[in-house]
Write an enzyme that holds these catalytic residues in place. Structure first.
Site, PDB file in Angstrom:
ATOM      1  N   ASP A 142      -0.554   0.460  -5.240  1.00 47.29           N
ATOM      2  CA  ASP A 142      -1.565   1.190  -4.487  1.00 47.29           C
ATOM      3  C   ASP A 142      -2.891   1.138  -5.229  1.00 47.29           C
ATOM      4  OD1 ASP A 142      -1.370   3.074  -1.906  1.00 47.29           O
ATOM      5  OD2 ASP A 142      -2.971   3.799  -3.216  1.00 47.29           O
TER       6      ASP A 142
ATOM      7  N   CYS B 289      -0.773   3.312  11.125  1.00 51.51           N
ATOM      8  CA  CYS B 289      -0.613   4.551  11.903  1.00 51.51           C
ATOM      9  C   CYS B 289      -1.810   4.696  12.835  1.00 51.51           C
ATOM     10  CB  CYS B 289      -0.436   5.766  10.997  1.00 51.51           C
ATOM     11  SG  CYS B 289      -1.745   6.022   9.779  1.00 51.51           S
TER      12      CYS B 289
ATOM     13  N   GLY C 292       6.810   7.486   0.630  1.00 54.17           N
ATOM     14  CA  GLY C 292       7.935   7.735   1.526  1.00 54.17           C
ATOM     15  C   GLY C 292       8.658   6.468   1.931  1.00 54.17           C
ATOM     16  N   LYS C 293       7.906   5.428   2.253  1.00 54.12           N
ATOM     17  CA  LYS C 293       8.526   4.176   2.684  1.00 54.12           C
ATOM     18  C   LYS C 293       9.164   3.439   1.503  1.00 54.12           C
ATOM     19  CE  LYS C 293       5.132   3.840   6.424  1.00 54.12           C
ATOM     20  NZ  LYS C 293       4.284   4.962   5.947  1.00 54.12           N
TER      21      LYS C 293
ATOM     22  N   ASP D 271       1.723  -1.677   4.906  1.00 55.91           N
ATOM     23  CA  ASP D 271       1.278  -0.508   5.666  1.00 55.91           C
ATOM     24  C   ASP D 271      -0.231  -0.418   5.441  1.00 55.91           C
ATOM     25  OD1 ASP D 271       1.019   1.823   7.023  1.00 55.91           O
ATOM     26  OD2 ASP D 271       2.180   3.056   5.643  1.00 55.91           O
TER      27      ASP D 271
ATOM     28  N   CYS E  34       0.892  -1.179   0.000  1.00 58.98           N
ATOM     29  CA  CYS E  34       0.000   0.000   0.000  1.00 58.98           C
ATOM     30  C   CYS E  34       0.919   1.215   0.000  1.00 58.98           C
ATOM     31  CB  CYS E  34      -0.920  -0.013   1.217  1.00 58.98           C
ATOM     32  SG  CYS E  34      -1.971  -1.482   1.334  1.00 58.98           S
ATOM     33  N   ALA E  35       1.487   1.516  -1.160  1.00 56.71           N
ATOM     34  CA  ALA E  35       2.703   2.315  -1.237  1.00 56.71           C
ATOM     35  C   ALA E  35       2.519   3.825  -1.130  1.00 56.71           C
ATOM     36  CB  ALA E  35       3.434   1.999  -2.541  1.00 56.71           C
TER      37      ALA E  35
ATOM     38  N   PRO F  91       1.890   7.619  -0.151  1.00 54.88           N
ATOM     39  CA  PRO F  91       2.482   8.483  -1.180  1.00 54.88           C
ATOM     40  C   PRO F  91       3.931   8.190  -1.529  1.00 54.88           C
ATOM     41  CG  PRO F  91       2.484   9.629   0.901  1.00 54.88           C
ATOM     42  CD  PRO F  91       1.816   8.302   1.160  1.00 54.88           C
TER      43      PRO F  91
ATOM     44  N   ASP G 221      -4.890  -3.830  -6.400  1.00 54.11           N
ATOM     45  CA  ASP G 221      -5.468  -4.129  -5.085  1.00 54.11           C
ATOM     46  C   ASP G 221      -4.569  -5.121  -4.356  1.00 54.11           C
ATOM     47  OD1 ASP G 221      -7.015  -4.762  -2.904  1.00 54.11           O
ATOM     48  OD2 ASP G 221      -8.817  -5.270  -4.045  1.00 54.11           O
TER      49      ASP G 221
END
Length: 427
Positions: free
Chosen positions: A271, A369, A253-254, A316, A248-249, A251, A297
């Site tokens: 994503d 998060c 950053g990871k 994530d 689930c990439a 935006p 998906d």
């Protein structure tokens, strides 16, 4: 259109239409040229979201009858005016006159006297904001308070207090450009006070800066990323030439951090949101990195991937985002209690599916998060109970070795709330 009118429009979009402030605010900021005006607009919108129940109660008590239909935006405008009177240094006469002018600009000339009268009444009363209920006292929805009380009976009030603080600005040093110490020295040369964080390339700024003021930022020397989020790539720990999935990439950053740590990995960044994938590409381009970006998906990998299983997977997962309320205070008003169960079911579906695409001996890092156990430790505990070939590898930073994963709470070491669980597949 003046700043108060634009603030009312942004807040209306959030509260009446369910649009996130991260979308609604930039839509209104584009109408402003002056940087100070843009900053004031952000201050008004974020401030209102932090104090919403008290402000809403104050305004409602001063209205003879509530605004309805298209006039509802005037309720939001009055909340903006009320916020200025209670929480800013703007002189009362200026706050009231500018808010009344905003009423005209919103094309409600016939109601200018009402707006002016309500705000002058609030100014005259000069009374403390209402704290008669927990929602008012803590400016937090009752359902969320209840969940925090259940999960954190000893420190739930501290968590709420931390979630109301203004977030600090973190940077991630790009170790492909320079060492963390070298970038700290470069910041010092630009009179930017900063200190190293707990993870290898994390840097905490003493005060927020425009990225344009940061040395070599546009050349890829550093990125903006919260200290908690920076642990994702470090804990997944990719090694050279591995096939890695960022499930689930956006935006991005990871994804970028993974490539900074191990530039030769074959990274597949996926994503569900096509528009947000464009952000991933922009981040990759600035940092001169490459990954295979796929619109797809994470709960249906065969629909977009016919290759082999992955050596490592970063999941994530979609979550309530209750750990980042200090950055996105509108989350409190956009989330509902029923969302938590729906999100937990979605997380379960994606986690089970991604596990099938992990090689034997491979590592999956589950991250959110969120600070709610239903999405974190309970989710992983249930996964381990139904998945025979999965084992949990303790994370060095977790409080107790027996904990199921590592829960970071808002404000802990100045970081956002985050959760990590490192899972390894049997060979």
């Amino acid at each position: 259109m003046n700043v108060r009118a634009l603030a009312a429009k942004a807040i209306y979009e959030v509260l009446e239409k369910g649009i996130s402030l991260s979308v609604a605010l930039p839509d209104q900021q584009q109408h402003l040229q002056n940087g100070k005006d843009k900053a004031l607009l952000a201050e008004l919108c974020y401030g209102v979201m932090r104090q919403l129940p008290q402000l809403d109660k104050c305004v409602s008590d001063c209205l003879a009858k509530p605004f309805k239909g298209k006039q509802r935006i005037l309720h939001q405008l009055l909340i903006v005016g009320c916020y200025q009177l209670y929480f800013t240094r703007i002189p009362a006469h200026a706050a009231i006159s500018e808010t009344a002018e905003a009423c005209r600009q919103l094309r409600f000339d016939g109601l200018v006297k009402v707006v002016n009268g309500v705000l002058r009444n609030i100014q005259r009363q000069d009374s403390a904001l209402n704290t008669d209920s927990d929602t008012l006292r803590f400016n937090t929805p009752a359902w969320f308070i209840k969940r925090l009380q259940q999960a954190y009976p000893d420190n739930w009030q501290d968590i709420i207090e931390q979630s109301h603080q203004r977030p600090p600005m973190w940077l991630r040093n790009n170790q492909q450009s320079q060492t963390c110490d070298a970038y700290l020295a470069a910041l010092a040369q630009h009179d930017i006070s900063a200190q190293a964080g707990s993870s290898p390339n994390a840097i905490l700024l003493e005060s927020a800066k425009d990225v344009a003021a940061l040395p070599d930022f546009m050349e890829g020397a550093a990125s903006v990323q919260d200290g908690a989020a920076q642990w994702a790539a470090t804990l997944l720990a990719p090694t050279a030439d591995e096939l890695v999935l960022d499930a689930c990439a956006a935006p991005g950053g990871k994804s970028c951090h993974l490539l900074e740590l191990a530039p030769t990995i074959n990274l597949v960044a996926v994503d569900f949101d096509q528009k947000r994938l464009a952000r991933v590409q922009q981040n990759l381009d600035r940092l001169h990195l490459k990954a295979q970006l796929i619109h797809g998906d994470a709960a249906d990998i065969p629909s977009w991937w016919q290759g082999q299983q992955f050596d490592r997977i970063l999941l994530d997962a979609p979550c309530s985002a209750t750990g980042v309320i200090r950055r996105h205070p509108d989350i409190k008003w956009l989330r509902k209690n029923s969302d938590i169960e729906e999100l937990a079911n979605l997380q379960k579906q994606i986690l089970d599916h991604c596990w099938q695409w992990l090689k034997p001996g491979g590592t999956l890092l589950y991250a959110t998060c969120s600070i709610l156990p239903q999405e974190n430790s309970q989710q992983v505990e249930q996964f381990l109970a139904r998945t025979a070939d999965a084992s949990l590898v303790p994370i060095e930073q977790q409080t107790h070795i027996s904990d199921i994963g590592w829960q970071i709470l808002p404000g802990q070491d100045n970081m956002d709330g985050f959760y990590y669980a490192r899972l390894v597949k049997a060979i």
